[in-house]
Design a protein around this motif. Structure first.
Motif, PDB file in Angstrom:
ATOM      1  N   GLY A  63      22.551 -16.153  -0.998  1.00 36.14           N
ATOM      2  CA  GLY A  63      22.419 -17.442  -0.307  1.00 36.14           C
ATOM      3  C   GLY A  63      22.613 -17.422   1.227  1.00 36.14           C
ATOM      4  N   LEU A  64      23.544 -16.600   1.707  1.00 33.66           N
ATOM      5  CA  LEU A  64      23.726 -16.389   2.949  1.00 33.66           C
ATOM      6  C   LEU A  64      22.589 -15.470   3.739  1.00 33.66           C
ATOM      7  CD1 LEU A  64      25.671 -16.628   5.438  1.00 33.66           C
ATOM      8  CD2 LEU A  64      26.964 -14.526   4.575  1.00 33.66           C
ATOM      9  N   LEU A  65      22.078 -14.533   3.016  1.00 36.52           N
ATOM     10  CA  LEU A  65      20.751 -13.901   3.459  1.00 36.52           C
ATOM     11  C   LEU A  65      20.035 -14.768   3.702  1.00 36.52           C
ATOM     12  CD1 LEU A  65      21.413 -10.531   1.360  1.00 36.52           C
ATOM     13  CD2 LEU A  65      21.615 -10.998   3.946  1.00 36.52           C
ATOM     14  N   PHE A  66      19.575 -15.640   2.893  1.00 30.67           N
ATOM     15  CA  PHE A  66      18.613 -16.572   2.804  1.00 30.67           C
ATOM     16  C   PHE A  66      18.720 -17.432   4.056  1.00 30.67           C
ATOM     17  CE2 PHE A  66      17.200 -15.849  -1.499  1.00 30.67           C
ATOM     18  CZ  PHE A  66      15.960 -15.114  -1.410  1.00 30.67           C
ATOM     19  N   LEU A  67      19.889 -18.031   4.364  1.00 34.33           N
ATOM     20  CA  LEU A  67      20.288 -18.872   5.562  1.00 34.33           C
ATOM     21  C   LEU A  67      20.043 -17.861   6.773  1.00 34.33           C
ATOM     22  CD1 LEU A  67      21.455 -21.403   6.484  1.00 34.33           C
ATOM     23  CD2 LEU A  67      23.567 -20.230   6.283  1.00 34.33           C
ATOM     24  N   CYS A  68      20.432 -16.865   6.908  1.00 36.91           N
ATOM     25  CA  CYS A  68      20.405 -16.013   8.063  1.00 36.91           C
ATOM     26  C   CYS A  68      18.843 -15.584   8.297  1.00 36.91           C
ATOM     27  CB  CYS A  68      20.928 -14.588   7.948  1.00 36.91           C
ATOM     28  SG  CYS A  68      22.740 -15.022   8.059  1.00 36.91           S
ATOM     29  N   LEU A  69      17.905 -15.630   7.057  1.00 34.52           N
ATOM     30  CA  LEU A  69      16.410 -15.439   7.387  1.00 34.52           C
ATOM     31  C   LEU A  69      15.755 -16.702   8.002  1.00 34.52           C
ATOM     32  CD1 LEU A  69      15.096 -13.488   4.213  1.00 34.52           C
ATOM     33  CD2 LEU A  69      14.452 -12.587   6.660  1.00 34.52           C
ATOM     34  N   ALA A  70      16.395 -17.681   7.469  1.00 34.01           N
ATOM     35  CA  ALA A  70      15.821 -19.148   7.903  1.00 34.01           C
ATOM     36  C   ALA A  70      16.476 -19.228   9.557  1.00 34.01           C
ATOM     37  CB  ALA A  70      16.353 -20.354   7.294  1.00 34.01           C
ATOM     38  N   LEU A  71      17.342 -18.739   9.824  1.00 33.94           N
ATOM     39  CA  LEU A  71      17.761 -19.026  11.301  1.00 33.94           C
ATOM     40  C   LEU A  71      17.208 -17.861  12.094  1.00 33.94           C
ATOM     41  CD1 LEU A  71      21.876 -18.914  10.753  1.00 33.94           C
ATOM     42  CD2 LEU A  71      20.318 -20.519  11.756  1.00 33.94           C
ATOM     43  N   VAL A  72      16.718 -16.800  11.634  1.00 28.55           N
ATOM     44  CA  VAL A  72      15.939 -15.961  12.536  1.00 28.55           C
ATOM     45  C   VAL A  72      14.522 -16.422  12.319  1.00 28.55           C
ATOM     46  CG1 VAL A  72      14.903 -13.493  12.268  1.00 28.55           C
ATOM     47  CG2 VAL A  72      17.138 -13.874  12.109  1.00 28.55           C
ATOM     48  N   ALA A  73      13.990 -17.136  11.336  1.00 29.93           N
ATOM     49  CA  ALA A  73      12.792 -17.624  11.462  1.00 29.93           C
ATOM     50  C   ALA A  73      12.765 -18.925  12.419  1.00 29.93           C
ATOM     51  CB  ALA A  73      12.273 -18.190   9.853  1.00 29.93           C
TER      52      ALA A  73
END
Length: 100
Positions: A63-73
């Motif tokens: 979940g944290l990895l997907f959140l960080c991916l969303a932040l980078v996006a």
């Protein structure tokens, strides 16, 4: 063979995700840092998730990895929205970028 194809596709998608960031960060290079986009796409979300987990601000996991991916996006979208010179660069130098 399918697993290899899926990994390649994932790395390409992560590179496209970070492409505006790479083009903005390395704007003074002739290729504007296009080859670094894949590296940034892999490292930025992973490093951000690692930092948040290490500082115990979030539990490290999927979940944290997907959140960080969303932040980078989101950051990439903001850079793309602010810097209008990225799209003309891609149209002009697409042959060079295809070689990479």
């Amino acid at each position: 063979m399918l697993a290899l194809l899926l990994w390649w596709l994932l790395i390409e998608l992560l590179g496209l995700l970070a492409l505006p960031l790479a083009l903005a960060l390395f704007r003074h290079l002739p290729d504007r840092g296009y080859p670094f986009a894949r590296v940034l796409g892999i490292l930025l979300p992973a490093y951000l998730a690692w930092l948040l987990g290490m500082w115990q601000l979030a539990t490290y996991g999927r979940g944290l990895l997907f959140l960080c991916l969303a932040l980078v996006a989101g950051l990439s979208a903001l850079v793309l929205w602010k810097d209008r010179s990225i799209l003309p660069f891609l149209r002009e130098r697409w042959r060079l970028l295809l070689v990479y």
